[in-house]
Design a protein around this motif. Sequence first.
Motif, short mmCIF file in Angstrom:
data_model
loop_
_atom_site.label_atom_id
_atom_site.label_comp_id
_atom_site.label_asym_id
_atom_site.label_seq_id
_atom_site.Cartn_x
_atom_site.Cartn_y
_atom_site.Cartn_z
N ASN A 14 0.82 -1.22 0.00
CA ASN A 14 0.00 0.00 0.00
C ASN A 14 0.85 1.26 0.00
OD1 ASN A 14 -2.64 -1.01 -0.16
ND2 ASN A 14 -2.66 -1.50 2.03
N ASP A 15 1.99 1.18 -0.63
CA ASP A 15 2.91 2.31 -0.74
C ASP A 15 3.02 2.66 -2.22
OD1 ASP A 15 4.97 4.11 -0.75
OD2 ASP A 15 6.28 2.93 0.57
N MET A 16 2.76 3.90 -2.56
CA MET A 16 2.77 4.30 -3.96
C MET A 16 4.15 4.66 -4.46
SD MET A 16 -0.12 3.57 -4.95
CE MET A 16 0.15 4.10 -6.64
N ARG A 17 5.18 4.50 -3.63
CA ARG A 17 6.54 4.68 -4.12
C ARG A 17 6.89 3.54 -5.08
NH1 ARG A 17 10.11 5.15 1.20
NH2 ARG A 17 8.64 3.50 1.81
N TRP A 18 7.68 3.87 -6.07
CA TRP A 18 8.05 2.87 -7.07
C TRP A 18 9.16 1.98 -6.54
CZ3 TRP A 18 5.11 2.05 -11.17
CH2 TRP A 18 4.32 3.09 -11.66
N GLY A 19 8.94 0.68 -6.61
CA GLY A 19 10.02 -0.28 -6.41
C GLY A 19 10.63 -0.62 -7.76
N GLU A 20 11.90 -0.93 -7.77
CA GLU A 20 12.60 -1.13 -9.03
C GLU A 20 13.32 -2.48 -9.03
OE1 GLU A 20 16.05 1.16 -11.70
OE2 GLU A 20 15.22 2.08 -9.90
N ARG A 21 13.30 -3.14 -10.17
CA ARG A 21 14.03 -4.41 -10.32
C ARG A 21 14.58 -4.49 -11.74
NH1 ARG A 21 13.55 -9.83 -8.17
NH2 ARG A 21 11.74 -9.18 -6.95
N SER A 22 15.87 -4.78 -11.86
CA SER A 22 16.50 -4.97 -13.17
C SER A 22 17.30 -6.26 -13.12
CB SER A 22 17.43 -3.81 -13.51
OG SER A 22 16.72 -2.59 -13.59
N SER A 23 17.29 -6.99 -14.21
CA SER A 23 18.07 -8.23 -14.26
C SER A 23 18.65 -8.44 -15.65
CB SER A 23 17.20 -9.43 -13.89
OG SER A 23 16.17 -9.64 -14.83
N LYS A 66 23.51 -14.61 -13.65
CA LYS A 66 22.48 -13.59 -13.51
C LYS A 66 22.95 -12.47 -12.59
CE LYS A 66 17.69 -13.00 -11.87
NZ LYS A 66 16.50 -13.71 -11.33
N ALA A 67 22.73 -11.25 -13.02
CA ALA A 67 22.96 -10.07 -12.17
C ALA A 67 21.61 -9.39 -11.98
CB ALA A 67 23.96 -9.12 -12.82
N GLU A 68 21.26 -9.09 -10.72
CA GLU A 68 19.96 -8.50 -10.43
C GLU A 68 20.11 -7.35 -9.44
OE1 GLU A 68 15.72 -10.42 -9.88
OE2 GLU A 68 16.88 -10.64 -8.03
N TYR A 69 19.49 -6.23 -9.79
CA TYR A 69 19.50 -5.05 -8.92
C TYR A 69 18.07 -4.76 -8.47
CZ TYR A 69 19.79 -0.17 -7.44
OH TYR A 69 19.69 1.01 -6.72
N ARG A 70 17.88 -4.55 -7.15
CA ARG A 70 16.57 -4.22 -6.60
C ARG A 70 16.67 -2.96 -5.75
NH1 ARG A 70 14.22 -8.99 -3.28
NH2 ARG A 70 16.34 -9.01 -2.41
N GLU A 71 15.63 -2.15 -5.85
CA GLU A 71 15.61 -0.91 -5.07
C GLU A 71 14.19 -0.64 -4.58
OE1 GLU A 71 15.98 3.73 -6.18
OE2 GLU A 71 17.81 2.57 -6.56
N TYR A 72 14.11 -0.25 -3.29
CA TYR A 72 12.80 0.13 -2.73
C TYR A 72 13.03 1.22 -1.69
CZ TYR A 72 8.13 -0.17 -0.76
OH TYR A 72 6.85 0.13 -0.34
N GLY A 73 12.49 2.41 -1.94
CA GLY A 73 12.74 3.53 -1.04
C GLY A 73 14.22 3.85 -1.01
#
Length: 602
Positions: A555-564, A580-587
């Motif tokens: 319920n958070d309208m901030r964008w979470g990000e995922r790249s792989s 595999k290389a994976e980057y995740r970002e949240y807040g």
Amino acid sequence: MSKFQTLSWLLPAFLLLSFNLCAKTPVLDTNALLQQNLSSQPEWHQLLHLKNKRPQITSDSFLLSAKSFSPRAELLKTIELYHSSPDAALCRYPGRFYYLFSRQGESLAANDFKQCPDLQKYIRFVPFDNLTLVFASEVVDSASSMMGHIFLKASGKNAKNTDVSHSISFFTEINSMNPLSLIYDGIIGGMDGFFIVRDFTFDKKRYLNEEGRNLWQYGLNLTEYDKQLIKLHIWELKDVDITYLFQSYNCADLTLELLALASPQAVRDELIVTPLDVVKVSKQSGLIKNQQVLLSPEWENRMFLGGMDKTATTSLQKFLKDKAPLDVSAFKKQEDILKGQEYLKFLHRIGKTDQKYINTFNHLTFSSDVNNKLLDITNYKNPLKTPDDSMVGIGWVHENEQRSLDVSLVPASHYLHGDNRQYHSESELLIGEVNLRISFKTGAIKLQKLTLYSMLSLLSDTELDSHWSKQVFMGYKRELSENGEDTGVFETSFGLGKSFEIHEDILVYALLNIGAGLGSDKFYPTLTPQVGAVVNLVQDSKLTFKHELTAGRYNDMRWGERSSLIFSWYGASDLNLSIKAEYREYGKENELATIAGVSFLF
């Protein structure tokens, strides 16, 4: 009553009695059969549809000993039924008795079933001169067709000396759009299974023209005894209640059991049997003697355009669309000329071009070497070349200075980064995927992912057809939260988008997914735009890239990000390697992980 009247009454009765005495019922030697220990024989087990000595069909309309089943009990009750009511026994279980009499050196003929009018009609009008295994290609974005369909085709001359072909198929109907209900019914509760025999032209029209699926036909190498046994056993299943289960008793399971009547070594004790498994097992067992394929118009169009050299394709399209002179020098290969000829015939057949273009092309590219050859299309998207669709994987994970081991099981599926060259398009299908992560430091084991169902279909447009790319996900996974920890969430989502083939080896796509989830004690909606690319490299390798943003989680309208970014190699038939290389970002939190993995296919 006169002597003449008496004789006229007695004569038909005498003839009827004489006929019945001459056409006596075959004798079943119980002692001889029991001494052969038939209840332990593979053929008897296949007639009862046993797996690990347990019946897959439990209906009392099929099993005489359903309440206290054992192979021996069923054999005894089958013999008992024959001795108490031979006519009823033969009409109900013609396959069983065809087998039993063969074990005492006798062969039942059509006349032995004369007291069974419906069975006689089936014997006379559904010929089994030839038996063919038919594979209808997969449609990964369809719940009922995501792994293809397998069935038998019986053909030959019927009692009227007419050539006919019949489909023999086991399937279910999906009437619910509720995914949770569908999963429960399809995996646990069971669905109504339908076993039918119908005119093959119905299925041919449906699969090729209505559903756009290829029909691969594999001629089976069977003896006359094998064909008769399968034919008569099929009759035994016509009025039986059969429960259909996606993972344990589907069209593939039943078809393979029918083939195992002729080749017991075809039996496979696998977690899930798929339609492709049936084709491969039949090939390995020596059952397949020849093959041919009927291409749907859509596949045929893609085969010709994708199979020709790029310069030849460009020249042909300019010739057709812009009325430009045909650049004959672009057709350097004999195969390109053959494909050009067949492509123009195909366009003419569906009303997209005139005969004059075919005549012009044939005149300009005429070569005696080419015109005496036929185009072999049996190597195009051949099911026998697809990788096995079950796998176990191990991955070495390095994430935020932490090292761990990933262990995964995929019962019946394929990944986007895997070898998809024999599929209609780049795609992914995951059913029952389980991924565990084991910490090297603490030994803790976490469920990283449990995919109930996930599908991705990336089908690009052509000049003749337009397609939406689709994505569906339903399952449990771990996502980054605002405190930097992985939080378990259950999510379901659906997405639509478009895919573009910017080069014969490069596909790019964009999707917009909407969904809902439950995590951190919160129920929430999600919005996930996604872009990606698939690049097919040399030496059996591939590069896949994906970038997505997700809003609404927790319920958070901030964008979470995922790249792989995944590099994969699939040069071995039973082994895949990937990095595999994976980057995740949240807040304010972010993580970078690298995973080196190996998957074993079976």
